[in-house]
Design a protein around this motif. Structure first.
Motif, mmCIF file in Angstrom:
data_model
loop_
_atom_site.group_PDB
_atom_site.id
_atom_site.type_symbol
_atom_site.label_atom_id
_atom_site.label_comp_id
_atom_site.label_asym_id
_atom_site.label_seq_id
_atom_site.Cartn_x
_atom_site.Cartn_y
_atom_site.Cartn_z
ATOM 1 N N GLU A 36 0.825 -1.200 0.000
ATOM 2 C CA GLU A 36 0.000 0.000 0.000
ATOM 3 C C GLU A 36 0.869 1.263 0.000
ATOM 4 O O GLU A 36 0.594 2.227 -0.727
ATOM 5 C CB GLU A 36 -0.927 -0.013 1.220
ATOM 6 C CG GLU A 36 -1.963 1.067 1.210
ATOM 7 C CD GLU A 36 -2.941 0.954 2.374
ATOM 8 O OE1 GLU A 36 -3.925 1.705 2.360
ATOM 9 O OE2 GLU A 36 -2.722 0.130 3.281
ATOM 10 N N ASP B 150 1.044 4.051 -2.965
ATOM 11 C CA ASP B 150 0.868 5.488 -2.720
ATOM 12 C C ASP B 150 2.026 6.277 -3.338
ATOM 13 O O ASP B 150 1.813 7.320 -3.965
ATOM 14 C CB ASP B 150 0.777 5.777 -1.217
ATOM 15 C CG ASP B 150 -0.541 5.321 -0.601
ATOM 16 O OD1 ASP B 150 -1.496 5.064 -1.371
ATOM 17 O OD2 ASP B 150 -0.607 5.211 0.643
ATOM 18 N N ARG B 151 3.251 5.775 -3.168
ATOM 19 C CA ARG B 151 4.418 6.443 -3.763
ATOM 20 C C ARG B 151 4.327 6.448 -5.289
ATOM 21 O O ARG B 151 4.658 7.446 -5.941
ATOM 22 C CB ARG B 151 5.701 5.755 -3.312
ATOM 23 C CG ARG B 151 6.033 5.997 -1.875
ATOM 24 C CD ARG B 151 7.303 5.306 -1.460
ATOM 25 N NE ARG B 151 7.562 5.524 -0.046
ATOM 26 C CZ ARG B 151 8.286 4.714 0.704
ATOM 27 N NH1 ARG B 151 8.852 3.643 0.175
ATOM 28 N NH2 ARG B 151 8.464 4.984 1.975
ATOM 29 N N GLU C 288 1.602 6.331 -7.016
ATOM 30 C CA GLU C 288 0.532 7.262 -7.378
ATOM 31 C C GLU C 288 1.043 8.704 -7.340
ATOM 32 O O GLU C 288 0.759 9.501 -8.241
ATOM 33 C CB GLU C 288 -0.649 7.081 -6.420
ATOM 34 C CG GLU C 288 -1.829 7.963 -6.731
ATOM 35 C CD GLU C 288 -2.981 7.785 -5.743
ATOM 36 O OE1 GLU C 288 -4.110 8.129 -6.123
ATOM 37 O OE2 GLU C 288 -2.752 7.313 -4.612
ATOM 38 N N GLU C 289 1.812 9.040 -6.305
ATOM 39 C CA GLU C 289 2.368 10.383 -6.192
ATOM 40 C C GLU C 289 3.332 10.672 -7.344
ATOM 41 O O GLU C 289 3.295 11.754 -7.948
ATOM 42 C CB GLU C 289 3.092 10.552 -4.855
ATOM 43 C CG GLU C 289 2.168 10.583 -3.660
ATOM 44 C CD GLU C 289 2.916 10.513 -2.335
ATOM 45 O OE1 GLU C 289 4.174 10.555 -2.321
ATOM 46 O OE2 GLU C 289 2.238 10.406 -1.293
#
Length: 149
Positions: A102, A106-107, A109-110
């Protein structure tokens, strides 16, 4: 506290198994007793008494069968407990494995958002960072999927 709860459950499982074993023995003894009494009832000379005895014994057989039916699910209490513990352990392991996935997602996605924001003018560094983040997330997710397969 969680360990105490498992210990209490384990103790309850042990007690239940003991009670179930005793009840099963009692049901077996009762079944033998009723079968012997049914044999005796067949030898009664009076049809009325024989019929009445057989009816009464049949009612007791039904009650005995109902008791056995209620007891049967309890005979599997240890297996059920062990299966539940195994499932809980598996869920804990999967959750522990998914947490880093997860974070990596997130990384990724960023990094992808930064890439999209930069558009055509994205630097080679931004593109490489996004590719690396997505790649790392994919590797972590593949590891979890291999574990689950």
């Amino acid at each position: 506290a969680a360990g105490d709860n498992v210990d209490e459950i384990r103790e309850a499982v042990n007690e239940t198994e003991g009670v179930v074993k005793a009840a099963q023995t009692a049901i077996g003894d009762a079944r033998v007793f009723l079968n012997a009494k049914q044999g005796m009832a067949r030898r009664f000379e009076s049809d009325a008494i024989r019929s009445r005895a057989q009816q009464d014994l049949a009612k007791l057989q039904v009650q005995l069968h109902e008791a056995q039916t209620k007891l049967n699910p309890l005979r599997m209490v240890r297996q059920d407990f062990n299966q539940r513990q195994a499932v809980q352990q598996l869920v804990s392991e999967v959750v522990a494995m998914l947490t880093p996935v997860e974070i990596e997602c997130d990384r990724a996605e960023e990094a992808s958002a930064a890439l999209l924001q930069a558009g055509e003018g994205a630097s080679k560094e931004v593109v490489e960072r996004a590719e690396a983040a997505v790649g790392k997330a994919c590797v972590q997710l593949a590891n979890v999927l291999r574990y689950l397969a």
